[in-house]
Design an enzyme around this catalytic site. Structure first.
Site, PDB file in Angstrom:
ATOM      1  CG  ASP A   1     -23.318 -15.788   4.526  1.00  0.00           C
ATOM      2  OD1 ASP A   1     -24.038 -16.017   3.534  1.00  0.00           O
ATOM      3  OD2 ASP A   1     -22.551 -16.657   4.993  1.00  0.00           O
TER       4      ASP A   1
HETATM    5  C1  NOJ Z   1     -24.719 -18.786   2.938  1.00  0.00           C
HETATM    6  C2  NOJ Z   1     -23.268 -19.160   2.880  1.00  0.00           C
HETATM    7  O1  NOJ Z   1     -22.659 -19.003   4.144  1.00  0.00           O
HETATM    8  C3  NOJ Z   1     -22.495 -18.344   1.869  1.00  0.00           C
HETATM    9  O2  NOJ Z   1     -21.189 -18.836   1.805  1.00  0.00           O
HETATM   10  C4  NOJ Z   1     -23.183 -18.405   0.541  1.00  0.00           C
HETATM   11  O3  NOJ Z   1     -22.412 -17.753  -0.433  1.00  0.00           O
HETATM   12  C5  NOJ Z   1     -24.548 -17.780   0.698  1.00  0.00           C
HETATM   13  N1  NOJ Z   1     -25.329 -18.565   1.640  1.00  0.00           N
HETATM   14  C6  NOJ Z   1     -25.306 -17.682  -0.618  1.00  0.00           C
HETATM   15  O4  NOJ Z   1     -25.684 -18.921  -1.054  1.00  0.00           O
END
Ligand code: NOJ
Length: 766
Positions: free
Chosen positions: A300
């Site tokens: 993430d």
């Molecule tokens: C953080 C989020 O937790 C995740 O779900 C998302 O896909 C990413 N950022 C990218 O934006």
């Protein structure tokens, strides 16, 4: 020399990297899903790659256009990223949007780097790309897998036309906590429903052939247990036992893996004291080995570096080592891999075989997407213009939006509204809002593109409609996108008097109250889940002058609206419905669509009941004969019962259930039959739900578990016999060692229109 290697590479792969003219837009029909061929091509490239280039494939950078996480402030960092891109040290970018921009960056990767390996472009296509549909939690309330699949298919087609190859969806995190802002992004609290919906979404995004210009790779996230954040606070620790992990958290992930999802995302949280990003058990043992996942895992945003504040990694180098060894293949925005991994390999702290494996996984998906056959497959601006915002996408968005609206309460048949000679008062800032219905997570969507409830109701000309705002939900002008809710809640009540006057003169008052679109989503946890701002006061003030109220809720999480349930005759859960919001709500309020949505998440009476969910386990002191004294599992100040149970949803007609029968078939299969009758006066749809209870087992089992459902549409007075099947798959469960077991014994079987279904029988598994 550069060119020569490039040409050799092209020849060796017997594929042509085209320039993406219109005639090359169509997918190359030789681009096969022939796995052997792909494996051969992946291996051929890998042999040509330096260690640094392989690590480059594992590096993902944000495209600077839109940030969905903390962005590096210095331009120096941006310049370094650009340098890395030109050197072939970037495998993927996120948040780049539009065919033109994607093409520009792809051109650098394909034409300026040594090997010309195309980038894969990721984006959070969570509920539509430009044509924003209902939020995922809302979609889930339709229980309509075909409609959900279609919504994902449309989102994929639209995003792909705009250059995107890969969505960071579906989020298949199960959550039992309405305080957690991200419940809007998932399918609710139930692993069975969550698995079915996750699979429908993956099938919709990925289609039959990943290399079709209409499909994109999906990403199951967040592996794992992110939805179990303690106290519902985003990014918080998760601490759960093996049984919950295997029986509740894993099933949707396992199901989407079996359905062929090509990527997974790990998660920010610590799970049982180990950060998920550095968790070898989750990523290597379970996902890659036990489940045989052969796509790739992306971290993430910054989650590799976040292992430092977790107190698990000493510094960024250590974080890179831990994440790579644990099986996290691609680094989203930590720059840990690109800066540290080569040295870690040289020092023997990370085996180069692991780098090869990660790079292969990423290249494999790029091949499957057809990017090597035509890296510009997804960047045709003319095609983009034709596809983005297509009428058909809006039609489908309206179709699903109607299907998921949940009629929570309808006393005295106040709904549907009469179409003529009525004075209707419409009250609430959200009724005249064209942005909030788009909800959270809609980065390519444009503000002001939703049909408001006011606009929807104005189409019904037979009544007189008067609108008064009453009160804002959030302070006008707040930077709601990134600012904490504490700072934006509205307190101004000066608009109440106008609303009261309008209500006094009306036959029926429609009040649209709830959450602003950005009061849910990532980073938007709340400790209060009632109506924000002064909306509750507004509701009570209007109620004093006119009790004939239809409350329409627009929100992204279950709300505790106990006062409303006690006092307001009709309540409609309309979520954040996307661009067609007002049309869908109006059609349901006027009865042009008979509501059929069912809650995918329990609505508590009170925030203190959270976590509250239907598939709980009995205590040793459940409600029973000792319940008139204090020594049983309960609260002194609130009932144990939810306000609305999982699976609840009414219709303008009624359904009755009779003749529940079980037929035992060979091989531990059971046919469940039930007669469902439309006992009301209008045609309607019902989601027939099947629940079981394993009465006695080697682990305490939930009091009920959803194990099947089917949607039936019935004319008034018509009856249909519904058949559902139970097999060992539904009757078994995972042991405390994560082993799937099927134990003989007696099961209770319940069938009905929600998780409190009373019609029951038993079955014996031998
Ligand atoms: C953080 C989020 O937790 C995740 O779900 C998302 O896909 C990413 N950022 C990218 O934006």
């Amino acid at each position: 020399m550069k060119k020569l290697i490039f040409i050799c590479f092209i020849l060796c792969l017997s594929c042509k990297v085209s320039t993406g003219n219109k005639d090359t837009f169509q997918k190359n029909s030789n681009n096969s899903s022939n796995n052997l061929n792909i494996e051969h091509r992946v291996d051929s490239i890998l042999k040509l790659m330096t260690l640094e280039e392989k690590i480059g494939q594992m590096n993902q950078y944000n495209g600077f256009w839109d940030a969905t996480g903390p962005v590096p402030k210095s331009n120096e960092k941006a310049a370094l990223k650009y340098e890395h891109l030109k050197k072939g040290l970037v495998g993927s970018m996120l948040n780049v949007k539009g065919a033109k921009q994607v093409r520009a960056l792809q051109k650098i990767a394909v034409e300026e780097t040594r090997l010309g390996i195309p980038l894969i472009f990721g984006f959070d296509v969570i509920h539509g790309y430009k044509t924003i549909g209902p939020i995922p939690l809302a979609e889930s309330a339709s229980w309509d897998l075909e409609a959900i699949k279609k919504a994902a298919q449309n989102a994929a087609e639209e995003a792909a036309a705009s250059g995107i190859n890969w969505t960071f969806a579906p989020m298949v995190d199960i959550s039992r906590d309405a305080r957690w802002g991200r419940v809007m992004e998932g399918a609710g609290e139930d692993p069975y429903l969550g698995a079915k919906i996750g699979v429908a979404r993956v099938q919709g995004f990925q289609g039959e052939d990943l290399a079709s210009p209409k499909s994109i790779a999906a990403c199951a996230k967040h592996f794992a247990a992110y939805g179990f954040a303690e106290s519902g606070r985003d990014y918080n620790t998760a601490d759960i036992g093996t049984s919950t992990l295997y029986n509740v958290v894993f099933p949707p992930f396992k199901a989407v893996n079996e359905a062929g999802v090509r990527t997974f995302m790990n998660s920010f949280n610590i799970l049982n004291d180990l950060p998920a990003t550095g968790n070898e058990f989750l990523q290597r043992e379970v996902l890659k080995n036990e489940w045989g996942f052969d796509g790739f895992i992306v971290s993430d945003w910054g989650s590799i570096a976040e292992m430092i504040p977790h107190g698990y990694a000493e510094d960024i180098k250590h974080a890179a080592e831990l994440a790579a060894n644990a099986g996290s293949d691609m680094d989203m925005e930590s720059s840990a891999y690109v800066l540290e991994l080569a040295n870690l390999v040289k020092e023997g702290k990370v085996d180069e075989k692991l780098i090869d494996d990660a790079a292969k996984r990423i290249l494999r998906v790029k091949f499957e997407l057809g990017l090597f056959d035509n890296p510009y497959l997804y960047c045709n601006e003319e095609h983009e213009k034709d596809v983005v915002g297509k009428r058909a996408f809006h039609d489908d968005a309206l179709d699903i939006a109607k299907k998921l609206i949940v009629l929570l309460k309808n006393e005295n048949n106040i709904l549907p509204l009469k179409k003529e000679n009525q004075k209707i008062a419409l009250i609430g800032a959200l009724a005249n809002d064209k942005t909030s219905p788009l909800g959270s997570w809609r980065i390519a969507g444009d503000d002001g593109t939703a049909v408001s409830v006011l606009e929807g109701l104005q189409q019904y000309k037979g009544n007189t409609l008067t609108y008064a705002k009453g009160a804002d939900v959030v302070s006008p002008g707040s930077n709601i996108t990134f600012v904490n809710e504490l700072k934006i809640n509205e307190t101004d009540t000066t608009g109440f008097s106008e609303a009261i006057n309008v209500a006094k003169a009306a036959d029926v008052v429609v009040m649209v109250l709830g959450e602003h679109g950005y009061q849910t989503g990532e980073g938007r946890s709340r400790t209060k889940i009632d109506l924000p701002g002064v909306q509750q006061e507004l509701l009570e003030a209007v109620y004093k002058v006119n009790k004939n109220i239809v409350l329409v809720l627009t929100n992204g999480r279950p709300l505790a609206i106990t006062w409303a349930d006690d006092n307001i005759p009709a309540i409609v859960e309309a979520w954040h419905l996307g661009v067609q919001s007002g049309n869908a709500i109006a059609q349901v309020l006027y009865g042009d669509y008979n509501p059929s949505g069912k809650l995918p998440m329990t609505f508590p009476r009170n925030v203190g009941q959270i976590p509250i969910y239907y598939n709980y386990k009995n205590t040793g002191r459940p409600h029973g004969k000792n319940s008139d004294v204090v020594f049983w599992s309960h609260y002194s100040d609130e009932s144990n019962k939810p306000l609305y149970p999982f699976g609840h949803g009414l219709s303008y007609t009624t359904f009755s259930y009779k003749n529940l029968k079980v037929e035992a078939l060979p091989n531990s299969k059971f046919k469940i039959m039930v007669d469902v009758t439309n006992s009301g006066t209008v045609i309607g749809k019902e989601v027939v739900q099947l629940y079981i209870q394993d009465k006695f087992a080697s682990l305490a089992r939930p009091v009920r578990e959803l194990k099947g459902f089917v949607m039936v549409e019935l004319e008034p007075k018509k009856t249909k016999t519904i058949e559902l099947m139970l097999t060992e798959k539904e009757l078994g469960f995972y042991s405390q060692h994560g082993v799937f077991i099927v134990e003989p014994g007696e099961f209770n079987v319940y069938v009905g229109g929600n998780s409190n279904a009373t019609l029951s029988t038993t079955l014996i598994l031998e």
